[in-house]
Scaffold this motif. Structure first.
Motif, PDB file in Angstrom:
ATOM      1  N   VAL A   5       0.839  -1.205   0.000  1.00 55.41           N
ATOM      2  CA  VAL A   5       0.000   0.000   0.000  1.00 55.41           C
ATOM      3  C   VAL A   5       0.872   1.253   0.000  1.00 55.41           C
ATOM      4  N   ILE A   6       1.952   1.238   0.776  1.00 58.99           N
ATOM      5  CA  ILE A   6       2.856   2.397   0.801  1.00 58.99           C
ATOM      6  C   ILE A   6       3.514   2.581  -0.556  1.00 58.99           C
ATOM      7  N   ARG A   7       3.906   1.486  -1.194  1.00 65.26           N
ATOM      8  CA  ARG A   7       4.521   1.586  -2.525  1.00 65.26           C
ATOM      9  C   ARG A   7       3.543   2.230  -3.504  1.00 65.26           C
ATOM     10  N   LYS A   8       2.282   1.807  -3.482  1.00 70.35           N
ATOM     11  CA  LYS A   8       1.275   2.408  -4.365  1.00 70.35           C
ATOM     12  C   LYS A   8       1.087   3.893  -4.050  1.00 70.35           C
ATOM     13  N   THR A   9       1.121   4.238  -2.772  1.00 75.70           N
ATOM     14  CA  THR A   9       0.982   5.638  -2.357  1.00 75.70           C
ATOM     15  C   THR A   9       2.119   6.480  -2.922  1.00 75.70           C
ATOM     16  N   VAL A  10       3.344   6.010  -2.741  1.00 80.71           N
ATOM     17  CA  VAL A  10       4.523   6.746  -3.215  1.00 80.71           C
ATOM     18  C   VAL A  10       4.498   6.853  -4.738  1.00 80.71           C
ATOM     19  N   LEU A  11       4.089   5.793  -5.421  1.00 80.85           N
ATOM     20  CA  LEU A  11       4.022   5.840  -6.883  1.00 80.85           C
ATOM     21  C   LEU A  11       2.970   6.835  -7.374  1.00 80.85           C
ATOM     22  N   LEU A  12       1.849   6.936  -6.670  1.00 75.78           N
ATOM     23  CA  LEU A  12       0.840   7.944  -7.030  1.00 75.78           C
ATOM     24  C   LEU A  12       1.429   9.349  -6.945  1.00 75.78           C
ATOM     25  N   LEU A  13       2.118   9.632  -5.837  1.00 69.18           N
ATOM     26  CA  LEU A  13       2.712  10.956  -5.649  1.00 69.18           C
ATOM     27  C   LEU A  13       3.845  11.200  -6.637  1.00 69.18           C
ATOM     28  N   ARG A  14       4.602  10.158  -6.949  1.00 62.38           N
ATOM     29  CA  ARG A  14       5.687  10.304  -7.925  1.00 62.38           C
ATOM     30  C   ARG A  14       5.119  10.619  -9.302  1.00 62.38           C
ATOM     31  N   ASP A  15       4.047   9.932  -9.679  1.00 69.31           N
ATOM     32  CA  ASP A  15       3.438  10.187 -10.984  1.00 69.31           C
ATOM     33  C   ASP A  15       2.866  11.595 -11.084  1.00 69.31           C
ATOM     34  N   GLU A  16       2.504  12.182  -9.953  1.00 65.78           N
ATOM     35  CA  GLU A  16       2.015  13.564  -9.928  1.00 65.78           C
ATOM     36  C   GLU A  16       3.168  14.562  -9.905  1.00 65.78           C
ATOM     37  N   GLY A  17       4.380  14.081  -9.749  1.00 63.56           N
ATOM     38  CA  GLY A  17       5.547  14.958  -9.729  1.00 63.56           C
ATOM     39  C   GLY A  17       5.821  15.583  -8.378  1.00 63.56           C
ATOM     40  N   LEU A  18       5.223  15.063  -7.312  1.00 60.54           N
ATOM     41  CA  LEU A  18       5.394  15.656  -5.988  1.00 60.54           C
ATOM     42  C   LEU A  18       6.578  15.083  -5.226  1.00 60.54           C
ATOM     43  N   VAL A  19       6.970  13.860  -5.533  1.00 57.30           N
ATOM     44  CA  VAL A  19       8.119  13.235  -4.868  1.00 57.30           C
ATOM     45  C   VAL A  19       8.955  12.508  -5.896  1.00 57.30           C
ATOM     46  N   HIS A  55       4.419  23.523  -8.718  1.00 56.27           N
ATOM     47  CA  HIS A  55       3.442  23.603  -9.807  1.00 56.27           C
ATOM     48  C   HIS A  55       2.667  22.304  -9.926  1.00 56.27           C
ATOM     49  N   ALA A  56       3.315  21.186  -9.650  1.00 52.58           N
ATOM     50  CA  ALA A  56       2.618  19.891  -9.702  1.00 52.58           C
ATOM     51  C   ALA A  56       1.558  19.825  -8.610  1.00 52.58           C
ATOM     52  N   LEU A  57       1.861  20.391  -7.445  1.00 54.58           N
ATOM     53  CA  LEU A  57       0.892  20.403  -6.357  1.00 54.58           C
ATOM     54  C   LEU A  57      -0.307  21.264  -6.729  1.00 54.58           C
ATOM     55  N   GLU A  58      -0.054  22.391  -7.389  1.00 50.05           N
ATOM     56  CA  GLU A  58      -1.156  23.246  -7.820  1.00 50.05           C
ATOM     57  C   GLU A  58      -2.031  22.522  -8.841  1.00 50.05           C
ATOM     58  N   MET A  59      -1.408  21.759  -9.748  1.00 49.05           N
ATOM     59  CA  MET A  59      -2.175  20.993 -10.720  1.00 49.05           C
ATOM     60  C   MET A  59      -2.984  19.913 -10.018  1.00 49.05           C
ATOM     61  N   ALA A  60      -2.377  19.282  -9.012  1.00 50.02           N
ATOM     62  CA  ALA A  60      -3.088  18.242  -8.258  1.00 50.02           C
ATOM     63  C   ALA A  60      -4.281  18.842  -7.531  1.00 50.02           C
ATOM     64  N   ALA A  61      -4.098  20.020  -6.962  1.00 47.32           N
ATOM     65  CA  ALA A  61      -5.188  20.683  -6.252  1.00 47.32           C
ATOM     66  C   ALA A  61      -6.312  21.079  -7.215  1.00 47.32           C
ATOM     67  N   ALA A  62      -5.943  21.319  -8.468  1.00 49.73           N
ATOM     68  CA  ALA A  62      -6.940  21.701  -9.472  1.00 49.73           C
ATOM     69  C   ALA A  62      -7.691  20.489 -10.025  1.00 49.73           C
ATOM     70  N   THR A 106      -6.222  17.707 -11.526  1.00 44.23           N
ATOM     71  CA  THR A 106      -5.619  17.058 -12.679  1.00 44.23           C
ATOM     72  C   THR A 106      -4.623  15.991 -12.266  1.00 44.23           C
ATOM     73  N   GLN A 107      -4.601  15.610 -10.976  1.00 52.10           N
ATOM     74  CA  GLN A 107      -3.627  14.621 -10.546  1.00 52.10           C
ATOM     75  C   GLN A 107      -3.829  13.294 -11.257  1.00 52.10           C
ATOM     76  N   GLY A 108      -2.709  12.650 -11.538  1.00 49.29           N
ATOM     77  CA  GLY A 108      -2.753  11.350 -12.178  1.00 49.29           C
ATOM     78  C   GLY A 108      -2.950  11.406 -13.682  1.00 49.29           C
ATOM     79  N   ARG A 109      -3.159  12.587 -14.238  1.00 47.16           N
ATOM     80  CA  ARG A 109      -3.393  12.698 -15.681  1.00 47.16           C
ATOM     81  C   ARG A 109      -2.139  13.114 -16.436  1.00 47.16           C
ATOM     82  N   HIS A 110      -1.104  13.425 -15.731  1.00 41.22           N
ATOM     83  CA  HIS A 110       0.129  13.820 -16.377  1.00 41.22           C
ATOM     84  C   HIS A 110       1.285  13.047 -15.753  1.00 41.22           C
TER      85      HIS A 110
END
Length: 106
Positions: free
Chosen positions: A54-68, A84-91, A93-97
């Motif tokens: 579960v932690i690996r999936k969590t980290v991969l989600l954040l990595r794909d969003e460009g946050l880590v 800027h990635a965090l701003e996109m995630a807040a808007a 669009t997370q997971g789409r780029h």
């Protein structure tokens, strides 16, 4: 089970990795997870009381969003230039780029 008023069908449940990613995303946004601070997967696993998968999936989600950024040994590293990635995630669009890798000079 279906007589339970709190029952939610499996297909409608939110995976724990998404919940944990939301928590970490908020910590990055409010500065609780300071730029450049390394979080190890073992630390996250103990904090959230969950499995390494579960932690690996969590980290991969954040990595794909460009946050880590991930690194050998587990966990992730938050980079301040990625706000800027965090701003996109807040808007929403997370997971789409995906983060683009720099192209080698030809």
């Amino acid at each position: 089970m279906r007589d339970d008023p709190d029952y939610v069908p499996r297909r409608l449940r939110v995976h724990p990795s998404r919940k944990f990613a939301d928590t970490l995303r908020k910590q990055i946004a409010d500065g609780t997870w300071a730029p450049g601070t390394v979080r190890r997967s073992g630390e996250l696993r103990r904090r959230f009381g969950t499995t390494p998968h579960v932690i690996r999936k969590t980290v991969l989600l954040l990595r794909d969003e460009g946050l880590v950024d991930t690194r050998p040994g587990g966990g992730g590293l938050h980079h301040p230039e990625r706000h800027h990635a965090l701003e996109m995630a807040a808007a929403g669009t997370q997971g789409r780029h995906r983060r683009r890798r720099p192209q080698a000079d030809q």
